[in-house]
Design a protein around this motif. Structure first.
Motif, PDB file in Angstrom:
ATOM      1  N   VAL A  35       0.836  -1.201   0.000  1.00  0.00           N
ATOM      2  CA  VAL A  35       0.000   0.000   0.000  1.00  0.00           C
ATOM      3  C   VAL A  35       0.871   1.252   0.000  1.00  0.00           C
ATOM      4  O   VAL A  35       0.654   2.178  -0.788  1.00  0.00           O
ATOM      5  CB  VAL A  35      -0.959  -0.010   1.213  1.00  0.00           C
ATOM      6  N   LEU A  36       1.869   1.319   0.879  1.00  0.00           N
ATOM      7  CA  LEU A  36       2.754   2.482   0.936  1.00  0.00           C
ATOM      8  C   LEU A  36       3.542   2.617  -0.359  1.00  0.00           C
ATOM      9  O   LEU A  36       3.686   3.720  -0.899  1.00  0.00           O
ATOM     10  CB  LEU A  36       3.719   2.360   2.122  1.00  0.00           C
ATOM     11  N   PHE A  37       4.051   1.503  -0.872  1.00  0.00           N
ATOM     12  CA  PHE A  37       4.846   1.490  -2.106  1.00  0.00           C
ATOM     13  C   PHE A  37       4.062   2.154  -3.242  1.00  0.00           C
ATOM     14  O   PHE A  37       4.551   3.074  -3.910  1.00  0.00           O
ATOM     15  CB  PHE A  37       5.180   0.044  -2.456  1.00  0.00           C
ATOM     16  N   GLU A  38       2.838   1.714  -3.455  1.00  0.00           N
ATOM     17  CA  GLU A  38       2.041   2.237  -4.571  1.00  0.00           C
ATOM     18  C   GLU A  38       1.522   3.649  -4.290  1.00  0.00           C
ATOM     19  O   GLU A  38       1.371   4.444  -5.217  1.00  0.00           O
ATOM     20  CB  GLU A  38       0.887   1.281  -4.859  1.00  0.00           C
ATOM     21  N   ARG A  39       1.283   3.972  -3.024  1.00  0.00           N
ATOM     22  CA  ARG A  39       0.836   5.330  -2.707  1.00  0.00           C
ATOM     23  C   ARG A  39       1.956   6.330  -2.987  1.00  0.00           C
ATOM     24  O   ARG A  39       1.702   7.427  -3.503  1.00  0.00           O
ATOM     25  CB  ARG A  39       0.387   5.396  -1.248  1.00  0.00           C
ATOM     26  N   LEU A  40       3.177   5.992  -2.650  1.00  0.00           N
ATOM     27  CA  LEU A  40       4.322   6.860  -2.942  1.00  0.00           C
ATOM     28  C   LEU A  40       4.451   7.084  -4.444  1.00  0.00           C
ATOM     29  O   LEU A  40       4.681   8.206  -4.905  1.00  0.00           O
ATOM     30  CB  LEU A  40       5.604   6.248  -2.382  1.00  0.00           C
ATOM     31  N   GLN A  41       4.302   6.015  -5.225  1.00  0.00           N
ATOM     32  CA  GLN A  41       4.398   6.138  -6.680  1.00  0.00           C
ATOM     33  C   GLN A  41       3.269   7.008  -7.245  1.00  0.00           C
ATOM     34  O   GLN A  41       3.509   7.848  -8.116  1.00  0.00           O
ATOM     35  CB  GLN A  41       4.358   4.750  -7.325  1.00  0.00           C
ATOM     36  N   THR A  42       2.056   6.828  -6.732  1.00  0.00           N
ATOM     37  CA  THR A  42       0.921   7.607  -7.233  1.00  0.00           C
ATOM     38  C   THR A  42       1.113   9.095  -6.958  1.00  0.00           C
ATOM     39  O   THR A  42       0.882   9.938  -7.840  1.00  0.00           O
ATOM     40  CB  THR A  42      -0.381   7.116  -6.574  1.00  0.00           C
ATOM     41  N   VAL A  43       1.539   9.426  -5.737  1.00  0.00           N
ATOM     42  CA  VAL A  43       1.756  10.830  -5.390  1.00  0.00           C
ATOM     43  C   VAL A  43       2.901  11.409  -6.218  1.00  0.00           C
ATOM     44  O   VAL A  43       2.839  12.562  -6.668  1.00  0.00           O
ATOM     45  CB  VAL A  43       2.020  10.982  -3.879  1.00  0.00           C
ATOM     46  N   ALA A  44       3.945  10.623  -6.453  1.00  0.00           N
ATOM     47  CA  ALA A  44       5.074  11.096  -7.262  1.00  0.00           C
ATOM     48  C   ALA A  44       4.641  11.386  -8.694  1.00  0.00           C
ATOM     49  O   ALA A  44       5.057  12.392  -9.290  1.00  0.00           O
ATOM     50  CB  ALA A  44       6.199  10.060  -7.245  1.00  0.00           C
ATOM     51  N   ILE A  45       3.815  10.530  -9.260  1.00  0.00           N
ATOM     52  CA  ILE A  45       3.308  10.767 -10.621  1.00  0.00           C
ATOM     53  C   ILE A  45       2.467  12.042 -10.658  1.00  0.00           C
ATOM     54  O   ILE A  45       2.595  12.866 -11.571  1.00  0.00           O
ATOM     55  CB  ILE A  45       2.508   9.555 -11.124  1.00  0.00           C
ATOM     56  N   ASP A  46       1.609  12.227  -9.666  1.00  0.00           N
ATOM     57  CA  ASP A  46       0.809  13.449  -9.611  1.00  0.00           C
ATOM     58  C   ASP A  46       1.711  14.684  -9.504  1.00  0.00           C
ATOM     59  O   ASP A  46       1.426  15.724 -10.116  1.00  0.00           O
ATOM     60  CB  ASP A  46      -0.155  13.407  -8.421  1.00  0.00           C
ATOM     61  N   ALA A  47       2.792  14.569  -8.747  1.00  0.00           N
ATOM     62  CA  ALA A  47       3.730  15.686  -8.613  1.00  0.00           C
ATOM     63  C   ALA A  47       4.403  15.986  -9.947  1.00  0.00           C
ATOM     64  O   ALA A  47       4.578  17.153 -10.328  1.00  0.00           O
ATOM     65  CB  ALA A  47       4.775  15.368  -7.543  1.00  0.00           C
ATOM     66  N   PHE A  48       4.786  14.951 -10.667  1.00  0.00           N
ATOM     67  CA  PHE A  48       5.379  15.134 -11.994  1.00  0.00           C
ATOM     68  C   PHE A  48       4.420  15.859 -12.921  1.00  0.00           C
ATOM     69  O   PHE A  48       4.811  16.764 -13.677  1.00  0.00           O
ATOM     70  CB  PHE A  48       5.749  13.771 -12.575  1.00  0.00           C
ATOM     71  N   MET A  49       3.149  15.520 -12.858  1.00  0.00           N
ATOM     72  CA  MET A  49       2.165  16.077 -13.777  1.00  0.00           C
ATOM     73  C   MET A  49       1.982  17.580 -13.605  1.00  0.00           C
ATOM     74  O   MET A  49       1.636  18.278 -14.561  1.00  0.00           O
ATOM     75  CB  MET A  49       0.814  15.371 -13.599  1.00  0.00           C
ATOM     76  N   ILE A  50       2.227  18.119 -12.403  1.00  0.00           N
ATOM     77  CA  ILE A  50       2.000  19.558 -12.182  1.00  0.00           C
ATOM     78  C   ILE A  50       3.302  20.318 -11.950  1.00  0.00           C
ATOM     79  O   ILE A  50       3.282  21.501 -11.623  1.00  0.00           O
ATOM     80  CB  ILE A  50       1.026  19.791 -11.007  1.00  0.00           C
ATOM     81  N   SER A  51       4.436  19.659 -12.164  1.00  0.00           N
ATOM     82  CA  SER A  51       5.732  20.260 -11.828  1.00  0.00           C
ATOM     83  C   SER A  51       6.343  21.078 -12.946  1.00  0.00           C
ATOM     84  O   SER A  51       7.339  21.766 -12.732  1.00  0.00           O
ATOM     85  CB  SER A  51       6.721  19.149 -11.450  1.00  0.00           C
ATOM     86  N   GLY A  52       5.802  20.967 -14.172  1.00  0.00           N
ATOM     87  CA  GLY A  52       6.437  21.607 -15.312  1.00  0.00           C
ATOM     88  C   GLY A  52       7.525  20.772 -15.938  1.00  0.00           C
ATOM     89  O   GLY A  52       8.193  21.210 -16.880  1.00  0.00           O
ATOM     90  N   CYS A  53       7.727  19.544 -15.449  1.00  0.00           N
ATOM     91  CA  CYS A  53       8.804  18.685 -15.952  1.00  0.00           C
ATOM     92  C   CYS A  53       8.399  17.874 -17.174  1.00  0.00           C
ATOM     93  O   CYS A  53       9.243  17.170 -17.746  1.00  0.00           O
ATOM     94  CB  CYS A  53       9.279  17.732 -14.852  1.00  0.00           C
ATOM     95  N   GLN A  54       7.152  17.947 -17.584  1.00  0.00           N
ATOM     96  CA  GLN A  54       6.703  17.119 -18.705  1.00  0.00           C
ATOM     97  C   GLN A  54       7.378  17.475 -20.018  1.00  0.00           C
ATOM     98  O   GLN A  54       7.445  16.651 -20.923  1.00  0.00           O
ATOM     99  CB  GLN A  54       5.186  17.215 -18.854  1.00  0.00           C
ATOM    100  N   GLY A  55       7.863  18.694 -20.150  1.00  0.00           N
ATOM    101  CA  GLY A  55       8.525  19.080 -21.379  1.00  0.00           C
ATOM    102  C   GLY A  55      10.027  18.925 -21.360  1.00  0.00           C
ATOM    103  O   GLY A  55      10.721  19.357 -22.280  1.00  0.00           O
ATOM    104  N   SER A  56      10.550  18.271 -20.331  1.00  0.00           N
ATOM    105  CA  SER A  56      12.009  18.186 -20.182  1.00  0.00           C
ATOM    106  C   SER A  56      12.628  17.031 -20.952  1.00  0.00           C
ATOM    107  O   SER A  56      13.847  16.965 -21.101  1.00  0.00           O
ATOM    108  CB  SER A  56      12.368  18.031 -18.697  1.00  0.00           C
ATOM    109  N   ASN A  57      11.804  16.082 -21.387  1.00  0.00           N
ATOM    110  CA  ASN A  57      12.268  14.832 -22.009  1.00  0.00           C
ATOM    111  C   ASN A  57      13.009  13.932 -21.014  1.00  0.00           C
ATOM    112  O   ASN A  57      13.626  12.950 -21.422  1.00  0.00           O
ATOM    113  CB  ASN A  57      13.154  15.086 -23.229  1.00  0.00           C
TER     114      ASN A  57
END
Length: 555
Positions: free
Chosen positions: A240-262
């Motif tokens: 549960v913790l493993f997948e929750r950490l991954q889910t939150v990290a993906i959400d952070a990536f989506m709003i971080s401005g890093c999507q255009g970095s390649n």
């Protein structure tokens, strides 16, 4: 490829980051590309960037990471580099200029990822652009309003010189007035974070950009005893913790401005005893490329299929997949097969062993469940699977870039659907075609992929397949491509991916169950004999340590 790595120079600078910001060295981790390093000085950045652009590298990695008020190259220098439109990946000026407060505002606006509040004591006061715990000490945690005002006064005083430098970089004439305009005990300063201090365990999770999708690697726990280091989590110990950490990290990536970095990012997270996980900050460089020490990229080494060589190729592939030249090359290959489609089966049946090999594979191994047949052509795999009467329980989905080949495949009646899609897009957009994929097969086609896109596709295969991967890797002789160029057919250039496949080895939770080399066919174009190594990988165990998020579909 010949690749240039741009990094901020700390030469002759009195910077707090000088001792902690080790230079990245991606060239130490792959023999596939040649890396050269250029250290950019803030005062002479434009001339230095012009000089390296004139060297005509094939690709560029930008690791300049200074904020506007840092004494090292970063935001403004990246803006100039980006204006040259060179093929690149790396930290973008947008990411360098985004503060922690910007990140938290974006998270609250989107509703994810969860971030800490700013209302309840205890509160912590820290700089928005701080790294290596700059300006954070035991007085930074405040239990009441009086302590908060004291911490704000101290940090605003400490940031005075940085504000002057920022004003200079922004072209503000009265730099002193700009620096003094900040309320010494106000909470609204854009370069100061006031945030609830909640005791919990600190973690990191690396997110790798995959085209318009992304991939969260195994999270790590941050251990601060004696020295700061990271320890990889094991999914089976706390799923549960493993997948929750991954889910939150993906959400952070989506709003971080890093999507255009390649590239992607590395997300710092805090987990509370009750299981809640909060995103703390985002580092826009997901791979440190440091050979030793506590900052080694353990998630890339131990959880990403293909490791460092693969992640380097993914960064390059992210650019290539957006490149019009790459799309044009794919269209020319598709047109060639459109012209040849009606004759393909008759010609291939003469002397080719591919059908016999597929028959042997289908008689030996399970292909039940949802099957993605990448570069399905006229549907040879599906027809053979049906002939062996072992297709019961199989749901066949075909993908090919040639519409004419796809039509013939569709007419066989053995595929549930045939889509005109490239290999990489079929996998990236998996959710458009099926809820999941059990088996992935690809025969007599993987050689059309550039090495960087081949690695990209193979990583997706190992990430998405629930049961098996079966591919034929052709050994393309050098003379083959020489003959193609002489015949003005260089657009169907072929790559030998045997070494690349072997380098992947057995990724975590996978087992190589078959590897056999044999003559497969004689090229119809060049007359060369082609030998093929057939690989069969089966998933070992139930654990899937990678979390994939496909492209977001429009509402």
């Amino acid at each position: 490829m010949r690749i240039c790595v741009l990094q901020s120079s700390y030469e002759r600078l009195d910077s707090a980051l000088q001792d902690v910001q080790e230079p990245a060295q991606p060239g130490l981790f792959t023999a596939e590309h040649i890396f050269e390093y250029r250290f950019i000085h803030k005062a002479t950045a434009k001339a230095e960037i012009d000089a390296l652009a004139a060297e005509d590298f094939d690709f560029y990695f930008n690791f300049m990471r200074g904020a506007v008020d840092d004494p090292v190259a970063g935001v403004l220098e990246s803006q100039y580099f980006e204006s040259l439109n060179l093929p690149s990946c790396g930290i973008r000026s947008l990411q360098c200029s985004m503060t922690k407060n910007d990140f938290y505002k974006n998270a609250r606006r989107r509703g994810a990822p969860p971030v800490l509040g700013a209302d309840r004591f205890p509160l912590v006061v820290k700089p928005t652009n701080g790294r290596a715990s700059q300006l954070i000490d035991h007085q930074s945690v405040c239990l009441n309003q009086k302590e908060l005002e004291g911490a704000l006064r101290r940090i605003n005083t400490a940031l005075y010189d940085a504000r002057v430098k920022r004003a200079e970089a922004m072209g503000i004439e009265d730099t002193k007035a700009y620096a003094e305009s900040y309320n010494p005990v106000g909470r609204g300063s854009g370069d100061v974070v006031v945030q609830e201090y909640i005791d919990g365990e600190d973690y990191t999770c690396t997110v790798i950009q995959m085209g318009d999708a992304c991939l969260a690697l195994s999270p790590s726990k941050v251990v601060t005893k004696d020295e700061t280091r990271i320890e990889l989590l094991r999914k089976k110990e706390n799923l549960v913790l493993f997948e929750r950490l991954q889910t939150v990290a993906i959400d952070a990536f989506m709003i971080s401005g890093c999507q255009g970095s390649n590239m992607g990012c590395a997300v710092t997270l805090r987990a509370l005893p009750n299981g809640d996980v909060f995103a703390i900050e985002v580092d826009p460089q997901p791979a440190a490329f440091i050979p030793e020490g506590p900052c080694r990229d353990l998630p890339i080494v131990h959880s990403l299929p293909g490791g460092y060589p693969a992640v380097i190729n993914i960064f390059i592939a992210n650019h290539l997949l957006r490149n019009p030249a790459q799309r044009h090359a794919k269209e020319k290959i598709a047109a060639s097969y459109d012209d040849f489609a009606s004759k393909y089966d008759a010609v291939q049946s003469n002397g080719s062993t591919i059908a016999a090999t597929i028959r042997s594979l289908t008689e030996t191994y399970d292909f039940g469940g949802t099957v993605f047949d990448l570069a399905c052509g006229t549907g040879l795999f599906g027809r053979v699977l049906t002939e062996t009467k072992l297709s019961k329980g199989s749901r066949l989905l075909g993908f090919d870039i040639s519409a004419q080949m796809g039509d013939i495949c569709r007419s066989s009646g053995v595929y549930e659907a045939v889509h005109i899609e490239s290999m990489e897009q079929a996998l990236l957009n998996r959710d458009r075609f099926a809820e999941g994929v059990d088996q992935i097969v690809c025969f007599a086609a993987i050689h059309f992929l550039r090495p960087e896109i081949f690695a990209f596709v193979l990583v997706l295969c190992f990430t998405l397949a629930r049961k098996s991967i079966t591919i034929g890797v052709d050994e393309i002789p050098d003379v083959y491509n020489q003959k193609l160029e002489q015949m003005n057919a260089g657009h169907i250039h072929a790559w030998n991916h045997l070494a690349g496949t072997l380098a992947f080895g057995e990724p975590p939770n996978w087992q190589l169950t078959k590897s056999t080399r044999q003559y497969s066919r004689t090229s119809l174009v060049t007359g060369d004999e082609i030998y093929t190594t057939y690989f069969r990988f089966d998933r070992a165990g139930e654990s899937k340590d990678l979390m994939f998020k496909g492209p977001e579909l429009p509402n």
